[in-house]
Design a protein around this motif. Structure first.
Motif, PDB file in Angstrom:
ATOM      1  N   LYS A 322      43.837  14.343  79.029  1.00 50.93           N
ATOM      2  CA  LYS A 322      44.242  13.209  79.854  1.00 50.93           C
ATOM      3  C   LYS A 322      45.234  12.324  79.114  1.00 50.93           C
ATOM      4  O   LYS A 322      46.210  11.849  79.695  1.00 50.93           O
ATOM      5  CB  LYS A 322      43.022  12.399  80.273  1.00 50.93           C
ATOM      6  N   ALA A 323      44.968  12.080  77.819  1.00 52.05           N
ATOM      7  CA  ALA A 323      45.885  11.259  77.041  1.00 52.05           C
ATOM      8  C   ALA A 323      47.270  11.897  77.025  1.00 52.05           C
ATOM      9  O   ALA A 323      48.284  11.203  77.027  1.00 52.05           O
ATOM     10  CB  ALA A 323      45.362  11.094  75.618  1.00 52.05           C
ATOM     11  N   LEU A 324      47.292  13.223  77.047  1.00 50.48           N
ATOM     12  CA  LEU A 324      48.575  13.917  76.986  1.00 50.48           C
ATOM     13  C   LEU A 324      49.236  14.051  78.353  1.00 50.48           C
ATOM     14  O   LEU A 324      50.317  14.603  78.463  1.00 50.48           O
ATOM     15  CB  LEU A 324      48.400  15.309  76.377  1.00 50.48           C
ATOM     16  N   GLY A 325      48.547  13.581  79.392  1.00 45.97           N
ATOM     17  CA  GLY A 325      49.198  13.566  80.696  1.00 45.97           C
ATOM     18  C   GLY A 325      48.523  14.355  81.792  1.00 45.97           C
ATOM     19  O   GLY A 325      49.093  14.540  82.863  1.00 45.97           O
ATOM     20  N   ALA A 326      47.279  14.839  81.556  1.00 43.50           N
ATOM     21  CA  ALA A 326      46.573  15.553  82.617  1.00 43.50           C
ATOM     22  C   ALA A 326      46.092  14.563  83.666  1.00 43.50           C
ATOM     23  O   ALA A 326      45.428  13.583  83.338  1.00 43.50           O
ATOM     24  CB  ALA A 326      45.390  16.308  82.045  1.00 43.50           C
ATOM     25  N   GLU A 327      46.427  14.822  84.931  1.00 46.57           N
ATOM     26  CA  GLU A 327      45.942  13.967  86.006  1.00 46.57           C
ATOM     27  C   GLU A 327      44.499  14.368  86.332  1.00 46.57           C
ATOM     28  O   GLU A 327      44.112  15.510  86.103  1.00 46.57           O
ATOM     29  CB  GLU A 327      46.827  14.140  87.240  1.00 46.57           C
ATOM     30  N   PRO A 328      43.716  13.411  86.890  1.00 44.47           N
ATOM     31  CA  PRO A 328      42.313  13.728  87.202  1.00 44.47           C
ATOM     32  C   PRO A 328      42.187  14.995  88.036  1.00 44.47           C
ATOM     33  O   PRO A 328      41.310  15.834  87.808  1.00 44.47           O
ATOM     34  CB  PRO A 328      41.846  12.503  87.984  1.00 44.47           C
ATOM     35  N   PRO A 407      39.721   8.703  78.916  1.00 45.66           N
ATOM     36  CA  PRO A 407      40.207   9.180  77.617  1.00 45.66           C
ATOM     37  C   PRO A 407      39.843   8.216  76.492  1.00 45.66           C
ATOM     38  O   PRO A 407      39.489   8.654  75.394  1.00 45.66           O
ATOM     39  CB  PRO A 407      41.720   9.277  77.806  1.00 45.66           C
ATOM     40  N   ILE A 408      39.867   6.930  76.798  1.00 45.77           N
ATOM     41  CA  ILE A 408      39.587   5.967  75.726  1.00 45.77           C
ATOM     42  C   ILE A 408      38.166   6.111  75.197  1.00 45.77           C
ATOM     43  O   ILE A 408      37.918   5.975  74.000  1.00 45.77           O
ATOM     44  CB  ILE A 408      39.864   4.526  76.212  1.00 45.77           C
TER      45      ILE A 408
ATOM     46  N   ASN B  49      45.709   0.667  72.552  1.00 46.09           N
ATOM     47  CA  ASN B  49      45.236   1.379  73.745  1.00 46.09           C
ATOM     48  C   ASN B  49      45.844   0.808  75.015  1.00 46.09           C
ATOM     49  O   ASN B  49      46.121   1.547  75.965  1.00 46.09           O
ATOM     50  CB  ASN B  49      43.707   1.322  73.827  1.00 46.09           C
ATOM     51  N   LEU B  54      45.851   3.612  77.989  1.00 42.81           N
ATOM     52  CA  LEU B  54      44.520   4.212  77.989  1.00 42.81           C
ATOM     53  C   LEU B  54      43.507   3.157  78.406  1.00 42.81           C
ATOM     54  O   LEU B  54      42.368   3.449  78.726  1.00 42.81           O
ATOM     55  CB  LEU B  54      44.168   4.748  76.599  1.00 42.81           C
ATOM     56  N   ASP B  55      43.939   1.911  78.356  1.00 41.38           N
ATOM     57  CA  ASP B  55      43.068   0.786  78.699  1.00 41.38           C
ATOM     58  C   ASP B  55      43.942  -0.243  79.401  1.00 41.38           C
ATOM     59  O   ASP B  55      45.171  -0.195  79.320  1.00 41.38           O
ATOM     60  CB  ASP B  55      42.449   0.212  77.416  1.00 41.38           C
ATOM     61  N   GLU B  74      44.892   6.200  87.975  1.00 38.53           N
ATOM     62  CA  GLU B  74      44.756   7.163  86.878  1.00 38.53           C
ATOM     63  C   GLU B  74      45.864   8.193  86.872  1.00 38.53           C
ATOM     64  O   GLU B  74      46.340   8.628  85.828  1.00 38.53           O
ATOM     65  CB  GLU B  74      43.401   7.878  86.998  1.00 38.53           C
ATOM     66  N   LYS B  75      46.255   8.579  88.069  1.00 41.32           N
ATOM     67  CA  LYS B  75      47.265   9.623  88.181  1.00 41.32           C
ATOM     68  C   LYS B  75      48.600   9.146  87.618  1.00 41.32           C
ATOM     69  O   LYS B  75      49.244   9.828  86.814  1.00 41.32           O
ATOM     70  CB  LYS B  75      47.409   9.995  89.659  1.00 41.32           C
ATOM     71  N   ALA B  78      48.557   8.728  83.916  1.00 40.90           N
ATOM     72  CA  ALA B  78      48.690  10.023  83.247  1.00 40.90           C
ATOM     73  C   ALA B  78      50.156  10.449  83.208  1.00 40.90           C
ATOM     74  O   ALA B  78      50.663  10.917  82.187  1.00 40.90           O
ATOM     75  CB  ALA B  78      47.854  11.073  83.967  1.00 40.90           C
ATOM     76  N   GLN B  79      50.840  10.243  84.334  1.00 39.29           N
ATOM     77  CA  GLN B  79      52.257  10.624  84.380  1.00 39.29           C
ATOM     78  C   GLN B  79      53.094   9.796  83.405  1.00 39.29           C
ATOM     79  O   GLN B  79      53.952  10.334  82.705  1.00 39.29           O
ATOM     80  CB  GLN B  79      52.798  10.455  85.805  1.00 39.29           C
ATOM     81  N   ARG B  81      52.030   8.233  80.690  1.00 39.17           N
ATOM     82  CA  ARG B  81      51.692   8.620  79.318  1.00 39.17           C
ATOM     83  C   ARG B  81      52.461   9.872  78.922  1.00 39.17           C
ATOM     84  O   ARG B  81      53.009   9.973  77.835  1.00 39.17           O
ATOM     85  CB  ARG B  81      50.181   8.908  79.199  1.00 39.17           C
ATOM     86  N   ASN B  82      52.456  10.813  79.855  1.00 42.76           N
ATOM     87  CA  ASN B  82      53.114  12.078  79.567  1.00 42.76           C
ATOM     88  C   ASN B  82      54.624  11.893  79.349  1.00 42.76           C
ATOM     89  O   ASN B  82      55.218  12.530  78.494  1.00 42.76           O
ATOM     90  CB  ASN B  82      52.858  13.042  80.729  1.00 42.76           C
ATOM     91  N   PRO B 107      51.343  19.028  76.057  1.00 44.91           N
ATOM     92  CA  PRO B 107      52.026  18.017  76.878  1.00 44.91           C
ATOM     93  C   PRO B 107      53.086  18.637  77.788  1.00 44.91           C
ATOM     94  O   PRO B 107      53.308  18.160  78.903  1.00 44.91           O
ATOM     95  CB  PRO B 107      52.690  17.098  75.851  1.00 44.91           C
ATOM     96  N   TYR B 110      51.584  20.005  80.941  1.00 45.47           N
ATOM     97  CA  TYR B 110      51.362  18.979  81.961  1.00 45.47           C
ATOM     98  C   TYR B 110      52.661  18.411  82.509  1.00 45.47           C
ATOM     99  O   TYR B 110      52.659  17.679  83.485  1.00 45.47           O
ATOM    100  CB  TYR B 110      50.429  17.888  81.425  1.00 45.47           C
TER     101      TYR B 110
END
Ligand code: ADP
Ligand code: MG
Lengths: 414, 233
Positions: A322-328, A407-408, B49, B54-55, B74-75, B78-79, B81-82, B107, B110
């Motif tokens: 998830k941290a690397l970009g995986a969506e739920p 992820p946190i 974070n 992440l937070d 969240e989606k 995630a995008q 972050r990536n 990475p 994803y």
């Protein structure tokens, strides 16, 4: 689901975690295996019960002629009705797509049959090929009468097991000549019948041959037929009653019998006597499916639990992803995909293993109440569909759990 | 590149609430190498974070490369972050059943990059951190320093705007730490913006700017003469 990239990813995960994959797969595989065996045994039970309780096909409808009791269209009462080939043709042609098996029959009750120095008096029945199924005769040697035999008026005879024992003592009777009422017939088959000695003390010859040999012209004594089986007794009864009524009307019209005449045509609907068997078989089936589904359910819960543990074990990995970009959704997809894939493959193995076992061992099982356990193709296919669904259900909770991992939390250094 | 204004964050623990960040204002320009210093529990990781999406902060604003980071689901997080960020952790956080190469490629997976290109690009980054020969090895076959190099290659793989590193030398001996910092400095020399959280003075001195955090506020923010790590190896 069909992205090649994801398949590669899943395959990598699965192949690099062999023990885990094996454990997951094993519980589903064995669940399906047990289900298949249970279903097979249930079919075996069904065969066994039908065999025990029924000498003839349980859904057989027999049509016999009688005497008129009402004067009608210029005919006096007390007229003997004679069925003929054309009546059989009328009945079968009028309902050819409703009928499963059908045969007309001409018999003499005491035919003298001789082989060398042995002889005895037996019932000789001229029949058609389907008669085997109506009578539930099971061929143990050679073959039954076929259409070619009818067309060629062959002097062939299929003898009951008792006749064989009486006349042949030992050795195979196939190909031997016996005399029936003085004429030579070649023995082409031996049958057993769940009706036991009584029904095994008969011999079958082609109907056409019987009509010629016994000088019967186109006369027949009775017509027997069955409709395709229904699982539901009430439906079976309803269908066959309606069918019987239709046939009765048809024949009465053709044979000029008063519609209200009760003694000119008898239609004996055997299914009316088989309610108990239907109920027993129905209960049996419910029981086995129940046990089978429960087993499978246990398997699904097992997989689900294992997957939950896997997800927990993979919390950190999921956090990283998830941290690397995986969506739920991609996490859900990953876990579900893995679950379905593993369940389907291992379930398939269990299925194949079970089917092979039934196929190989099944025919040898002939206990009183279990005969030839087997599973048909459509059950196998529905089990397979059940499997995919099972994988999805088993993967659902773990996937949901996985998607909710933050992820946190997953990555916090302890 | 990064701009935060009046950032607040508190953790609820039962009835109590722990106010960790009490109004942080700070910005980072492109190409900077910044260290965030402070004693343990001062809120460094919390800040990082939030910067890493992440937070979420309770209040205040955060803009990354001109994009306001606010109310992310969240989606979307995630995008972002990536696309924008590369993470380097104290405990490496590599996936242990995947090879070094596959870890670096994650990475890109994803990002929807196809496998062949993933492998090619990942290999180039492994080469950059000096681990091309170790591409097929699993993390448990690598030393701590090597693991962190793989993690750095992974953080770089998606070509992010900013690298965020939390105590990246915390699990390494000092020689290895300096080697890693040398790599970080080289990456920064190429123009990449990097934020490093640390409580070690010598590591902080190897960045170009030190931000000091205490009791949830910045008490000091100064540019320093960068110590080149290579001199200490
Ligand atoms: N999820 C959390 N729930 C409750 N308290 C937390 C949580 N995360 C951090 N804290 C607390 O917030 C404070 C700051 O933590 P952190 O940002 O990790 O500090 P640092 O990285 O500077 O050591 C600490 O007192 C820590 O115990
Ligand atoms: Mg910290």
């Amino acid at each position: 689901m069909f992205s090649l990239e994801r398949w590669q990813e899943i395959f990598e995960t699965i192949s690099k975690n062999k023990l885990r994959t094996f454990l997951t797969g094993f519980s589903v595989g064995s669940g399906i295996f047990i289900l298949v065996i249970l279903l097979g045994v249930s079919v075996g039970f069904q065969n066994g019960i039908e065999n025990q309780f029924q000498n003839d096909a349980e859904n057989i409808i027999n049509i016999y002629p009688g005497e008129t009791s009402i004067e009608y269209e210029g005919f006096n009462e007390g007229r003997r009705i004679q069925l003929k080939n054309e009546d059989y043709a009328l009945v079968t042609k009028s309902s050819s797509n409703e009928i499963e098996y059908s045969s007309s029959m001409y018999q003499i009750f005491a035919g003298l049959i001789t082989y060398k120095s042995e002889s005895g008096s037996y019932r000789v029945e001229g029949v058609m090929p389907d008669y085997q199924f109506l009578e539930k005769a099971e061929i143990i040697e050679g073959r039954f009468i076929n259409t070619n035999d009818l067309d060629g008026n062959e002097k062939y005879v299929v003898i009951g097991n008792r006749v064989k024992k009486d006349l042949f003592k030992e050795g195979s009777p196939i190909g031997k000549q016996v005399k029936i009422s003085g004429l030579n017939f070649k023995v082409i088959g031996v049958y057993t019948d769940p009706g036991g000695d009584r029904e095994e003390g008969r011999v079958y010859v082609p109907l056409t041959t019987a009509q010629i040999v016994f000088g019967a012209g186109t006369d027949i004594r009775s017509i027997g037929l069955t409709l395709p089986k229904e699982d539901n007794y009430d439906l079976a009864l309803k269908n066959s009653s309606a069918f019987a009524a239709k046939i009765e009307q048809l024949l009465k019209k053709k044979l000029q019998i008063a519609p209200k005449d009760e003694s000119a045509i008898y239609i004996n609907n055997n299914i009316e006597n088989t309610k108990e068997v239907y109920i027993l078989i129905g209960a049996m089936r419910v029981f086995f499916w129940g046990v089978g589904i429960a087993t499978l359910l246990a398997g699904i819960i097992g997989v689900s639990n294992i997957m939950l543990i896997i997800v927990k074990e993979r919390t950190k990995e999921i956090g990283i992803r998830k941290a690397l970009g995986a969506e739920p959704l991609s996490i859900v997809g990953m876990i579900l995909h893995e679950s379905i894939f593993v369940t389907a493959i291992s379930g398939l193995l269990g299925l194949i293993f079970g089917l092979v076992l039934l196929e190989v061992v099944g025919p040898y099982i002939e206990l009183d109440f279990i005969r030839n356990p087997s599973v048909n193709f459509s059950i196998a296919v529905s089990t397979l569909i059940l499997l995919i669904a099972a994988g999805a259900i088993a993967g659902f909770f773990p996937a949901w759990r996985g998607a909710k991992i933050k992820p946190i939390d997953a990555l916090r250094d302890e | 590149m990064i701009e935060i204004k009046d950032l607040h964050k508190s953790y609820k623990m039962g009835k109590n609430s722990l106010h960790v960040l009490k109004g942080i204002n700070f910005s980072v320009k492109e190409g900077e190498l910044v260290s965030i210093m402070g004693s343990s529990g001062s809120g460094k990781s919390t800040l990082l974070n939030i910067l890493g999406m992440l937070d979420e902060a309770d209040s205040g604003s955060y803009t990354l490369d001109g994009v306001p980071i606010k109310n992310l689901n969240e989606k979307l997080a995630a995008q972002y972050r990536n696309k924008f960020l590369g993470f380097i952790f104290q405990s490496f956080n590599l996936i242990n059943y995947k090879s070094a190469l596959d870890n670096v490629a994650l990475p890109l997976y994803y990002q929807g990059v196809n496998r062949a290109e993933r492998m090619e690009r990942s290999m180039a980054y492994l080469e950059k951190v000096g681990l091309a020969k170790w591409a097929s090895h699993k993390p448990n076959e690598l030393s701590g320093g090597q693991k962190q190099r793989v993690a750095i290659a992974r953080a770089l793989a998606s070509d992010p705007k900013v690298l965020l590193a939390d105590e990246l030398t915390g699990a390494l001996d000092s020689k290895t730490s300096y080697e890693i910092m040398d790599l970080i400095q080289q990456i920064n020399d190429e123009g990449r913006t990097i934020l490093v959280v640390t409580h070690e003075e010598d590591i902080a001195q190897m960045t170009k700017r030190i931000v000091n955090l205490k009791d949830g506020v910045i008490i000091d923010d100064k540019y320093v003469n960068q110590v080149r790590a290579i001199q200490n190896v």
